[in-house]
Design an enzyme around this catalytic site. Sequence first.
Site, PDB file in Angstrom:
ATOM      1  N   ASP A  42      -6.209  -0.775   6.084  1.00 23.60           N
ATOM      2  CA  ASP A  42      -7.192   0.229   5.654  1.00 23.60           C
ATOM      3  C   ASP A  42      -7.752   0.876   6.906  1.00 23.60           C
ATOM      4  OD1 ASP A  42      -9.204   1.648   4.124  1.00 23.60           O
ATOM      5  OD2 ASP A  42      -9.058   0.085   2.602  1.00 23.60           O
ATOM      6  N   ILE A  43      -8.776   1.712   6.759  1.00 20.51           N
ATOM      7  CA  ILE A  43      -9.412   2.303   7.941  1.00 20.51           C
ATOM      8  C   ILE A  43     -10.094   1.181   8.742  1.00 20.51           C
ATOM      9  CG2 ILE A  43      -9.714   4.559   6.854  1.00 20.51           C
ATOM     10  CD1 ILE A  43     -12.709   3.825   6.518  1.00 20.51           C
ATOM     11  N   ASP A  63       2.255 -19.468  -5.678  1.00 24.02           N
ATOM     12  CA  ASP A  63       2.489 -18.237  -6.438  1.00 24.02           C
ATOM     13  C   ASP A  63       2.457 -18.564  -7.920  1.00 24.02           C
ATOM     14  OD1 ASP A  63       2.785 -16.615  -4.148  1.00 24.02           O
ATOM     15  OD2 ASP A  63       4.840 -17.289  -3.900  1.00 24.02           O
ATOM     16  N   LYS A 100      -2.513  -9.345   3.273  1.00 30.33           N
ATOM     17  CA  LYS A 100      -1.792  -8.163   3.772  1.00 30.33           C
ATOM     18  C   LYS A 100      -2.696  -6.925   3.814  1.00 30.33           C
ATOM     19  CE  LYS A 100       2.900  -9.674   2.625  1.00 30.33           C
ATOM     20  NZ  LYS A 100       2.745 -10.817   1.693  1.00 30.33           N
ATOM     21  N   ASN A 139     -13.013   0.549   9.935  1.00 32.90           N
ATOM     22  CA  ASN A 139     -14.312   0.020   9.507  1.00 32.90           C
ATOM     23  C   ASN A 139     -14.147  -0.930   8.327  1.00 32.90           C
ATOM     24  OD1 ASN A 139     -17.278   0.149   9.701  1.00 32.90           O
ATOM     25  ND2 ASN A 139     -17.104   1.013   7.631  1.00 32.90           N
ATOM     26  N   ARG A 180      15.085 -21.913   2.399  1.00 32.95           N
ATOM     27  CA  ARG A 180      15.792 -22.560   1.290  1.00 32.95           C
ATOM     28  C   ARG A 180      16.511 -23.799   1.813  1.00 32.95           C
ATOM     29  NH1 ARG A 180      12.777 -20.035  -1.033  1.00 32.95           N
ATOM     30  NH2 ARG A 180      13.037 -18.534  -2.729  1.00 32.95           N
TER      31      ARG A 180
END
Length: 234
Positions: free
Chosen positions: A69-70, A15, A66, A72, A180
Amino acid sequence: MLAIPPRDRLIVALDVPSTADAEAMIGRLGGSVTFYKIGLQLIFAGGIELAKRLAGEGKQVFLDAKLLDIDNTVAGAVDSIARLGVTFLTLHAYPKAMRAAVAARGAAPLKLLGVTVLTSMDEADIAAAGYAGTVGDLVAARAGDARVAGMDGIVASPAEAAAIRQIVGPDMAIVTPGIRPAGSDAGDQKRIATPASAIRAGADYLVVGRPVTGAAEPRAAAEAIVAEIEAALA
Ligand code: C5P
């Protein structure tokens, strides 16, 4: 629990704002880390090229995109991502999206992980998003949907790992962030566990960011986590 060497169970989250920062960290970690997670921050800052490079150098890469969507569009994205050589890809655990992803992945070695409910969300957040029931109910339902859709694993907090294992059975991977080591700073993570307790709860892979990348000696921090995983498995 899957048969995976202890070192390959540690996934370090890169990150960081640039691929130069990521490459510097990868250089410091050397052979202590075999698996890296590239998430949304780095994906939009050259992370895809870095993912290809790392995979070409024999590292494993978790592309934390992540997707949702649709059908297709999900299928097209999975088809493109399967060509990068990455090991893991996340999508939100919605049944239609997962079915589309599994079909598009076909025989490619890419493993698909479902994100059930983001660990930053609590009961009030899911109610505000329009869901009835508890976080636990939604996590359980989506883990079951992921299994039915033919997904390869689940991303979950260590607190949910044992319940998810009951739902998905022994063959799906459980990947847990929120790790952690004893004595390290929780930061913004709320439901945390040590590497040993996450492994004992049934996690197959641990995603660790700041406890490694923010350590004064990142390589020593990674080695200590690998040793703790090894001891917990023994
Ligand atoms: O620095 P830290 O160890 O908290 O990093 C955890 C990583 O796991 C971050 O990249 C974060 O985006 C990711 N993650 C998470 N919780 C989830 C899914 C992903 O913390 N539910």
